[in-house]
Design a protein around this motif. Structure first.
Motif, PDB file in Angstrom:
ATOM      1  N   THR A 154       0.870  -1.180   0.000  1.00  0.00           N
ATOM      2  CA  THR A 154       0.000   0.000   0.000  1.00  0.00           C
ATOM      3  C   THR A 154       0.906   1.228   0.000  1.00  0.00           C
ATOM      4  O   THR A 154       2.126   1.116  -0.116  1.00  0.00           O
ATOM      5  N   ASP A 155       0.307   2.396   0.171  1.00  0.00           N
ATOM      6  CA  ASP A 155       1.104   3.624   0.221  1.00  0.00           C
ATOM      7  C   ASP A 155       1.960   3.728   1.469  1.00  0.00           C
ATOM      8  O   ASP A 155       2.846   4.582   1.543  1.00  0.00           O
ATOM      9  N   ASN A 156       1.691   2.878   2.471  1.00  0.00           N
ATOM     10  CA  ASN A 156       2.482   2.963   3.700  1.00  0.00           C
ATOM     11  C   ASN A 156       2.863   1.608   4.290  1.00  0.00           C
ATOM     12  O   ASN A 156       3.283   1.542   5.447  1.00  0.00           O
ATOM     13  N   ILE A 157       2.768   0.535   3.526  1.00  0.00           N
ATOM     14  CA  ILE A 157       3.231  -0.780   3.975  1.00  0.00           C
ATOM     15  C   ILE A 157       4.111  -1.383   2.882  1.00  0.00           C
ATOM     16  O   ILE A 157       3.694  -1.518   1.732  1.00  0.00           O
ATOM     17  N   ASN A 158       5.332  -1.730   3.259  1.00  0.00           N
ATOM     18  CA  ASN A 158       6.300  -2.292   2.326  1.00  0.00           C
ATOM     19  C   ASN A 158       6.838  -3.611   2.868  1.00  0.00           C
ATOM     20  O   ASN A 158       7.035  -3.763   4.073  1.00  0.00           O
ATOM     21  N   ILE A 159       7.086  -4.548   1.962  1.00  0.00           N
ATOM     22  CA  ILE A 159       7.704  -5.807   2.328  1.00  0.00           C
ATOM     23  C   ILE A 159       8.778  -6.129   1.300  1.00  0.00           C
ATOM     24  O   ILE A 159       8.639  -5.800   0.106  1.00  0.00           O
ATOM     25  N   GLY A 160       9.864  -6.730   1.735  1.00  0.00           N
ATOM     26  CA  GLY A 160      10.946  -7.094   0.841  1.00  0.00           C
ATOM     27  C   GLY A 160      11.429  -8.503   1.120  1.00  0.00           C
ATOM     28  O   GLY A 160      11.304  -9.008   2.242  1.00  0.00           O
ATOM     29  N   ILE A 161      11.951  -9.158   0.092  1.00  0.00           N
ATOM     30  CA  ILE A 161      12.582 -10.466   0.248  1.00  0.00           C
ATOM     31  C   ILE A 161      13.959 -10.406  -0.401  1.00  0.00           C
ATOM     32  O   ILE A 161      14.187  -9.620  -1.331  1.00  0.00           O
ATOM     33  N   PHE A 162      14.880 -11.214   0.088  1.00  0.00           N
ATOM     34  CA  PHE A 162      16.221 -11.195  -0.482  1.00  0.00           C
ATOM     35  C   PHE A 162      16.842 -12.590  -0.394  1.00  0.00           C
ATOM     36  O   PHE A 162      16.419 -13.453   0.385  1.00  0.00           O
ATOM     37  N   GLU A 163      17.852 -12.799  -1.220  1.00  0.00           N
ATOM     38  CA  GLU A 163      18.713 -13.967  -1.123  1.00  0.00           C
ATOM     39  C   GLU A 163      20.113 -13.543  -1.516  1.00  0.00           C
ATOM     40  O   GLU A 163      20.304 -12.623  -2.317  1.00  0.00           O
ATOM     41  N   ALA A 164      21.101 -14.186  -0.935  1.00  0.00           N
ATOM     42  CA  ALA A 164      22.496 -13.870  -1.230  1.00  0.00           C
ATOM     43  C   ALA A 164      23.317 -15.148  -1.186  1.00  0.00           C
ATOM     44  O   ALA A 164      23.023 -16.064  -0.408  1.00  0.00           O
ATOM     45  N   ILE A 165      24.337 -15.188  -2.020  1.00  0.00           N
ATOM     46  CA  ILE A 165      25.277 -16.301  -2.047  1.00  0.00           C
ATOM     47  C   ILE A 165      26.696 -15.741  -1.952  1.00  0.00           C
ATOM     48  O   ILE A 165      27.042 -14.802  -2.682  1.00  0.00           O
ATOM     49  N   MET A 166      27.498 -16.286  -1.038  1.00  0.00           N
ATOM     50  CA  MET A 166      28.920 -15.980  -1.009  1.00  0.00           C
ATOM     51  C   MET A 166      29.650 -17.231  -1.470  1.00  0.00           C
ATOM     52  O   MET A 166      29.489 -18.317  -0.883  1.00  0.00           O
ATOM     53  N   SER A 167      30.439 -17.129  -2.549  1.00  0.00           N
ATOM     54  CA  SER A 167      31.062 -18.303  -3.142  1.00  0.00           C
ATOM     55  C   SER A 167      32.545 -18.056  -3.384  1.00  0.00           C
ATOM     56  O   SER A 167      32.993 -16.921  -3.531  1.00  0.00           O
ATOM     57  N   GLY A 168      33.296 -19.153  -3.456  1.00  0.00           N
ATOM     58  CA  GLY A 168      34.729 -19.104  -3.700  1.00  0.00           C
ATOM     59  C   GLY A 168      35.442 -20.164  -2.889  1.00  0.00           C
ATOM     60  O   GLY A 168      34.889 -20.730  -1.946  1.00  0.00           O
ATOM     61  N   ASP A 169      36.655 -20.473  -3.262  1.00  0.00           N
ATOM     62  CA  ASP A 169      37.494 -21.398  -2.495  1.00  0.00           C
ATOM     63  C   ASP A 169      38.938 -21.144  -2.855  1.00  0.00           C
ATOM     64  O   ASP A 169      39.257 -20.383  -3.771  1.00  0.00           O
ATOM     65  N   SER A 170      39.850 -21.781  -2.143  1.00  0.00           N
ATOM     66  CA  SER A 170      41.277 -21.512  -2.302  1.00  0.00           C
ATOM     67  C   SER A 170      41.789 -21.879  -3.679  1.00  0.00           C
ATOM     68  O   SER A 170      42.767 -21.307  -4.162  1.00  0.00           O
ATOM     69  N   SER A 171      41.141 -22.813  -4.380  1.00  0.00           N
ATOM     70  CA  SER A 171      41.608 -23.234  -5.693  1.00  0.00           C
ATOM     71  C   SER A 171      41.363 -22.185  -6.766  1.00  0.00           C
ATOM     72  O   SER A 171      42.005 -22.188  -7.809  1.00  0.00           O
ATOM     73  N   VAL A 172      40.397 -21.284  -6.526  1.00  0.00           N
ATOM     74  CA  VAL A 172      40.097 -20.205  -7.484  1.00  0.00           C
ATOM     75  C   VAL A 172      40.180 -18.858  -6.781  1.00  0.00           C
ATOM     76  O   VAL A 172      39.418 -17.950  -7.052  1.00  0.00           O
ATOM     77  N   ALA A 173      41.141 -18.725  -5.873  1.00  0.00           N
ATOM     78  CA  ALA A 173      41.188 -17.574  -4.978  1.00  0.00           C
ATOM     79  C   ALA A 173      41.388 -16.259  -5.714  1.00  0.00           C
ATOM     80  O   ALA A 173      40.976 -15.209  -5.226  1.00  0.00           O
ATOM     81  N   GLN A 174      41.994 -16.268  -6.901  1.00  0.00           N
ATOM     82  CA  GLN A 174      42.217 -15.027  -7.616  1.00  0.00           C
ATOM     83  C   GLN A 174      41.178 -14.764  -8.703  1.00  0.00           C
ATOM     84  O   GLN A 174      41.171 -13.719  -9.320  1.00  0.00           O
ATOM     85  N   ASN A 175      40.320 -15.753  -8.990  1.00  0.00           N
ATOM     86  CA  ASN A 175      39.294 -15.574 -10.023  1.00  0.00           C
ATOM     87  C   ASN A 175      38.068 -16.391  -9.649  1.00  0.00           C
ATOM     88  O   ASN A 175      37.764 -17.399 -10.283  1.00  0.00           O
TER      89      ASN A 175
END
Length: 570
Positions: free
Chosen positions: A300-321
């Motif tokens: 509505t004009d004064n009620i807001n709801i949000g959803i989110f998702e996030a991923i943190m990825s990586g490992d030592s074998s690809v540490a620079q890329n």
């Protein structure tokens, strides 16, 4: 490099429209915007308040939409201050000075130098932060010396750009120095060097900047190096500005009642010591990759709801890329991709909400889930039932007192929240949490009082009361330090069998700590974005085994020019 090429390819497929850059993150500045929004009684049609920073063009459109007839003298001053700050986009802004200096300097109130014509718009401003203070816990003279400049502009009404550069030498309060010594990182900053005769200070160079495209009427694209904040509180449990900036690609879509943001960031997985020195000037630190979606919907004009998702990825074998192109999909659920392709990444999901009522109140909150199983929740204290919750209320013109604004906020986080299998997948950047400064395993209450005494004089008081658990020894992991690995976690004893088990974990476990932090600031703004601050703080931390017990009083005087305050409120 791959992120750069992907960003350029992504941007090149669009026809570009007139474009503005963001108003930099600044809690005091954004409080004035939120105050005007709440007092209007409905959400802005130009921006969604939970996704910060805001675009300057959107800020100007919001200000132009307001009815100012009932504004008091202080609110009119704030309104004009905000309008003048983005004068190139606002209607009827009173931004011009009658006389500039030498015909070129300060022709407009906000800008040291500016050029404004059909083909080119440029704003150049100096940045200065000088402070002097003292703390009771040591003989150190607290000190800030920041010099730099800020540039923003627009080329051919198509390409927006922003850059901030600053050279810094600081002697920070005792609790901040403890953080630096523990994690080899300065909160909010990147590479640093010791400073001073006894290495009591830090020396670092700050640089942020990005380019901005308005790809369509509703889609904005930005690429560069900066940081962001999701939420409406003093803290964010989703994404905060506590950590240093990072290379990013952001696509933000504003259409109808929706704001949909895709944020892709190249993060620093670890801060490496070689001998006794930080190695950043000679070796590349290992990298990891963050992918985040956030969808905000004004029900509505004064009620807001949000959803989110996030991923943190990586490992030592690809540490620079570490960039996995599968995460550039802007609309799919990341967890589905992980199940299909296999991944060791750290996934977080959650929601946030905000409600305005009576033109006085803003109720807000966040819920973040890291890992969660209902069946194990019933047994109590399973280590991997990791969640964090925020709830808060803002009260504007409290008790019918004009320009007195109050805020109360509660934050809680389970042990092991935001931690994962390694520094490549924990929710952090450059040894700094991407969410709450305390990491995890805490309960916290924050109270804030803001009072605008006169148009140019503000008083602010903040109180933090927190209970949190820390590790009793270096080898123990009770869940507060998000930089320790999951497999190093402490295991409680099963009271029925006497054996180790995966349950029994409670908030605040480990060495019990209580934190009481009060900070008061009186600010005067004699000229646009020039501030003189007088501040006084009391910080008391009591530790169960006295390992971290400290009591400190510190005070100082700050002169700031085009730069926000350093809060260090943790």
């Amino acid at each position: 490099m791959r992120l750069t090429l992907t960003a350029l390819l992504f941007l090149s497929v669009f026809t570009v429209h007139s474009q503005a850059v963001n108003a930099p993150l600044n809690r005091d500045y954004y409080h004035l915007l939120e105050r005007l929004e709440v007092r209007s009684g409905k959400f802005s049609e130009s921006f969604h308040a939970s996704m910060r920073p805001f675009n300057r063009k959107e800020i100007a459109q919001f200000l132009d939409s307001l009815d100012t007839d009932n504004f008091n003298r202080r609110d009119k001053f704030n309104y004009n201050y905000l309008k003048n700050d983005s004068w190139e986009w606002a209607d009827s802004a009173n931004y011009k000075n009658r006389k500039g200096v030498l015909g070129h300097i300060y022709k407009t109130k906000p800008d040291f130098l500016n050029v404004h014509n059909e083909e080119f718009d440029l704003h150049i401003n100096p940045v200065l932060a000088l402070s002097l203070g003292q703390e009771s816990i040591s003989d150190n003279r607290l000190y800030t010396n920041t010099r730099g400049f800020e540039v923003r502009g627009l080329i051919n009404k198509k390409l927006g750009f922003y850059t901030f550069v600053g050279e810094n030498q600081l002697v920070l309060p005792h609790h901040v120095r403890n953080y630096i010594n523990q994690f080899n990182a300065v909160p909010g900053e990147g590479f640093w060097k010791p400073y001073g005769d006894n290495n009591e200070g830090v020396d670092f160079f700050t640089a942020r900047g990005y380019i901005s495209f308005q790809a369509t009427k509703s889609i904005n694209l930005q690429f560069g190096h900066d940081r962001f904040f999701i939420g409406n509180g003093e803290r964010s449990l989703i994404l905060s500005d506590f950590a240093t900036g990072y290379l990013f690609l952001k696509a933000e879509t504003n259409i109808w009642k929706l704001n949909y943001t895709n944020l892709f960031g190249l993060q620093t997985a670890d801060v490496v010591l070689r001998g006794n020195q930080l190695s950043g000037t000679q070796y590349q630190y290992p990298r990891k990759f963050m992918s985040l979606h956030h969808l905000s919907y004004n029900i509505t004009d004064n009620i807001n709801i949000g959803i989110f998702e996030a991923i943190m990825s990586g490992d030592s074998s690809v540490a620079q890329n570490p960039i996995d192109p599968v995460y550039f999909n802007p609309i799919i659920f990341y967890r589905a991709l992980e199940q299909q392709d296999g991944s060791s990444g750290n996934a977080l999901v959650g929601m946030d909400f905000r409600a305005l009522f009576l033109k006085r109140f803003s109720l807000y909150g966040q819920l973040v889930l890291d890992e969660f199983l209902i069946d194990n929740l019933r047994q109590g204290g399973w280590w991997a039932n990791k969640w964090a919750v925020q709830t808060g209320l803002k009260y504007f013109n409290a008790f019918e007192i004009p320009n007195l604004d109050l805020q109360g906020e509660y934050n809680v986080s389970r042990p092991f929240m935001y931690a994962h299998d390694s520094n490549f997948t924990n929710y952090a950047n450059y040894k700094q949490p991407l969410a709450h400064p305390l990491g995890a395993n805490f309960r916290e209450m924050i109270a804030t009082l803001r009072y605008q005494i006169s148009p140019r004089i503000h008083f602010q008081a903040k109180a933090v009361m927190a209970e949190f658990g820390t590790d009793t020894t270096q080898n123990n992991h009770f869940g507060g330090n998000i930089f320790k690995q999951n497999n190093a976690r402490y295991s409680h004893i099963n009271p029925d069998t006497g054996s180790r088990w995966q349950f029994g974990h409670t908030i605040g476990q480990g060495e019990s700590n209580t934190l009481r932090f009060i900070k008061m600031t009186l600010s005067v703004m004699p000229y646009h974005n020039l501030f003189l601050d007088v501040n006084y703080s009391i910080r008391n931390q009591q530790s169960e085994f006295e390992n971290n017990t400290s009591e400190n009083t510190f005070y100082g005087v700050d002169l700031r020019w085009n730069i926000p305050k350093r809060e260090n409120l943790f």
